[in-house]
Design a protein around this motif. Structure first.
Motif, PDB file in Angstrom:
ATOM      1  N   PRO A  66      23.765 -38.148  -6.508  1.00 54.31           N
ATOM      2  CA  PRO A  66      23.824 -36.838  -5.851  1.00 54.31           C
ATOM      3  C   PRO A  66      23.102 -36.931  -4.518  1.00 54.31           C
ATOM      4  N   VAL A 102      24.069 -42.002 -11.225  1.00 51.49           N
ATOM      5  CA  VAL A 102      24.508 -40.785 -10.563  1.00 51.49           C
ATOM      6  C   VAL A 102      23.979 -40.822  -9.131  1.00 51.49           C
ATOM      7  N   ALA A 158      24.368 -30.913  -4.742  1.00 51.40           N
ATOM      8  CA  ALA A 158      24.634 -31.940  -5.749  1.00 51.40           C
ATOM      9  C   ALA A 158      23.403 -32.170  -6.631  1.00 51.40           C
ATOM     10  N   THR A 206      19.780 -36.139 -19.423  1.00 54.79           N
ATOM     11  CA  THR A 206      21.215 -35.840 -19.487  1.00 54.79           C
ATOM     12  C   THR A 206      21.996 -36.996 -20.094  1.00 54.79           C
ATOM     13  N   THR A 216      23.442 -28.999  -8.924  1.00 51.45           N
ATOM     14  CA  THR A 216      24.542 -28.827  -9.867  1.00 51.45           C
ATOM     15  C   THR A 216      24.778 -30.047 -10.764  1.00 51.45           C
ATOM     16  N   THR A 217      24.456 -31.226 -10.293  1.00 48.00           N
ATOM     17  CA  THR A 217      24.684 -32.431 -11.092  1.00 48.00           C
ATOM     18  C   THR A 217      23.530 -32.700 -12.046  1.00 48.00           C
TER      19      THR A 217
END
Length: 173
Positions: A56, A54, A61, A94, A64-65
């Protein structure tokens, strides 16, 4: 970007270790902008252990990510030990991965401060132990790198993989 002094390269060594142990990895990169993921995916078979990467890049970002708390960003900024720790944990959790790896830093040429000059980089590593064991961990290391933006990003990406290799080797489960 390959450091030919390393044989095999760190991305291969990390991949071999994770595959041997049947462990997984999720990565959250800010300053390195996907370079860690590019190194890892350059190795055939990376899908056996790499869950996701990921990238961000701004506060929204990060929030929210990967749910980096607004208060952490307000108090410490995106380039900090607490934020990098939160990113490593969030990447791990996550993805439900064994390991979370995160990078943050000031690659330049601007953006540096007295406390965090250009070339400052953070590497966060989070490990998921068995539930209720109390053995899950998250650590962050701070580094200072010389060079232009490209060099700082590359050095931080490779440092992150070397730190991960050390952490995985140090886990004798």
């Amino acid at each position: 970007m390959r450091d030919f002094a390393e044989d095999p390269p760190v991305e291969q060594r990390v991949g071999d270790l994770l595959a041997e142990r049947a462990e997984t990895l999720a990565v959250a990169e800010t300053a390195t902008g996907g370079l860690v993921g590019a190194l890892l995916t350059s190795v055939p078979g990376a899908s056996d252990y790499l869950d996701r990467v990921v990238v961000p890049y701004d506060y929204d970002a990060l929030r929210t990510t990967l749910a980096v708390p607004r208060e952490t960003l307000d108090e410490h900024g995106a380039v900090s030990e607490p934020t990098t720790r939160a990113l490593a944990r969030a990447a791990r959790d996550t993805a439900d991965a064994t390991w979370g790896l995160a990078t943050a830093g000031v690659a330049g040429p601007g953006g540096g401060t007295e406390d965090k000059p250009v070339g400052t980089g953070f590497v966060g590593i989070a490990y998921a132990a068995l539930w209720e064991s109390g053995d899950s961990t998250a650590s962050v290391s701070r580094y200072e790198f010389d060079g232009d933006r490209t060099a700082v990003r590359e050095r931080l990406a490779r440092r992150a993989l070397r730190d991960l290799e050390t952490a995985v080797r140090g886990r004798a489960d």
